[in-house]
Enzyme design. Structure first.
Site, PDB file in Angstrom:
ATOM      1  N   ARG A 212      -7.792 -43.677 -43.289  1.00 55.17           N
ATOM      2  CA  ARG A 212      -8.444 -44.863 -43.131  1.00 55.17           C
ATOM      3  C   ARG A 212      -8.639 -45.821 -44.331  1.00 55.17           C
ATOM      4  O   ARG A 212      -8.841 -46.909 -44.103  1.00 55.17           O
ATOM      5  CB  ARG A 212      -9.763 -44.291 -42.445  1.00 55.17           C
TER       6      ARG A 212
ATOM      7  N   ARG B 135     -21.076 -36.516 -44.665  1.00 57.58           N
ATOM      8  CA  ARG B 135     -21.792 -37.236 -43.478  1.00 57.58           C
ATOM      9  C   ARG B 135     -21.683 -36.268 -42.130  1.00 57.58           C
ATOM     10  O   ARG B 135     -20.872 -35.809 -41.917  1.00 57.58           O
ATOM     11  CB  ARG B 135     -20.917 -38.449 -43.098  1.00 57.58           C
TER      12      ARG B 135
HETATM   13  P1  AMP Z   1     -15.889 -46.551 -37.444  1.00 57.82           P
HETATM   14  O1  AMP Z   1     -16.782 -46.043 -36.843  1.00 57.82           O
HETATM   15  O2  AMP Z   1     -16.207 -48.198 -37.570  1.00 57.82           O
HETATM   16  O3  AMP Z   1     -15.579 -45.917 -38.993  1.00 57.82           O
HETATM   17  O4  AMP Z   1     -14.508 -46.646 -36.499  1.00 57.82           O
HETATM   18  C1  AMP Z   1     -13.854 -45.505 -36.396  1.00 57.82           C
HETATM   19  C2  AMP Z   1     -12.371 -45.575 -35.746  1.00 57.82           C
HETATM   20  O5  AMP Z   1     -12.486 -46.181 -34.645  1.00 57.82           O
HETATM   21  C3  AMP Z   1     -11.712 -46.369 -36.950  1.00 57.82           C
HETATM   22  O6  AMP Z   1     -10.999 -45.533 -37.647  1.00 57.82           O
HETATM   23  C4  AMP Z   1     -10.683 -46.836 -36.035  1.00 57.82           C
HETATM   24  O7  AMP Z   1      -9.738 -46.055 -35.413  1.00 57.82           O
HETATM   25  C5  AMP Z   1     -11.464 -47.417 -34.658  1.00 57.82           C
HETATM   26  N1  AMP Z   1     -12.200 -48.816 -34.948  1.00 57.82           N
HETATM   27  C6  AMP Z   1     -13.120 -49.153 -34.755  1.00 57.82           C
HETATM   28  N2  AMP Z   1     -13.282 -50.290 -35.105  1.00 57.82           N
HETATM   29  C7  AMP Z   1     -12.309 -50.794 -34.930  1.00 57.82           C
HETATM   30  C8  AMP Z   1     -11.518 -52.331 -35.196  1.00 57.82           C
HETATM   31  N3  AMP Z   1     -12.331 -53.341 -35.134  1.00 57.82           N
HETATM   32  N4  AMP Z   1     -10.246 -52.383 -34.845  1.00 57.82           N
HETATM   33  C9  AMP Z   1      -9.686 -51.207 -34.739  1.00 57.82           C
HETATM   34  N5  AMP Z   1      -9.911 -49.885 -34.776  1.00 57.82           N
HETATM   35  C10 AMP Z   1     -11.239 -49.854 -34.903  1.00 57.82           C
END
Ligand code: AMP
Length: 215
Positions: free
Chosen positions: A171, A127
């Site tokens: 993650r 990615r």
């Molecule tokens: P993403 O882009 O959705 O993969 O999010 C990247 C990172 O942002 C995640 O690994 C978390 O550290 C944080 N994050 C995003 N959305 C959330 C959420 N709803 N709750 C907690 N952490 C979040």
């Protein structure tokens, strides 16, 4: 129309959410995108969130809920929203019910994008994300040489720090322990969670999602 896209990291929520947002003419509220923007702008929130994000850990619920409340207060979200990467914990899911109820709204659909672990690891390794507009590319689909600049805004394509193999493992672990229970939470509440096979071409997955929201 308020819709949640659930699924592990790399399941395709961002790609599918962007397409749906365009088709349905409602905004995509992606908490990860909002956080990355705060990190880029080096706001106090961004600096706090970065520690968690770089480690592949979840950002605390109260921070996330503040962001979602703000996003829903925007006029463009008056008619609904597509939630991408939120809710990621049962506490967030419970809070979302209340936040929507304050606006006399409730969830219309929840889709779970299902993708095997091997595909996820492969997708995240390849990615690349536009540093400017956040659009997502994949070297496997586009070829390494063909993906140095974003074809939408010409921004530079970068690999997210949290897409490194070790962080991906963390993650996925966070997903299994904290986010997978969100599916059980909604199932128990009789809000149907529709399982969609996300291990197919983008257009096919999109077709199924559109069918689901128009049901
Ligand atoms: P993403 O882009 O959705 O993969 O999010 C990247 C990172 O942002 C995640 O690994 C978390 O550290 C944080 N994050 C995003 N959305 C959330 C959420 N709803 N709750 C907690 N952490 C979040």
């Amino acid at each position: 129309m308020d819709l949640i896209l659930l699924g592990a990291p790399g399941a395709g929520k961002g790609t599918q959410g962007a397409l749906l947002a365009e088709r349905l003419n409602i905004p995509k509220i992606a908490t990860g995108d909002i956080l990355r923007d705060a990190v880029r702008r080096e706001t106090a929130l961004g600096l706090e969130a970065k520690r968690y994000m770089d480690a592949g850990a979840l950002v605390p619920d109260d921070v996330i809920l503040g962001l979602v409340r703000d996003a829903l207060a925007e006029p463009e979200a008056e008619r609904g929203a597509i939630f991408d990467g939120f809710p990621r914990t049962v506490a967030q899911a419970e809070a979302l019910t209340g936040i929507l109820a304050e606006r006399q709204r409730s969830l219309d659909a929840i889709a779970l994008l299902e993708v095997p672990d091997e595909t996820i690891v492969e997708r995240l390794a390849g990615r690349r994300t536009c540093g400017q507009c956040g659009r997502v590319y994949n070297v496997a689909a586009n070829g390494e040489s063909g993906v140095s600049r974003c074809d939408h805004c010409t921004g530079e394509l970068i690999q997210r720090i949290d897409d490194a193999a070790d962080t991906v493992r963390r993650r996925l672990q966070e997903y299994r322990t904290k986010t997978a229970p969100v599916v059980a939470f909604y199932d128990a509440r009789k809000v149907p969670v529709r399982r969609v096979d996300g291990d197919r071409p983008v257009e096919e997955v999109q077709h199924d999602l559109l069918e689901l929201v128009h049901r």
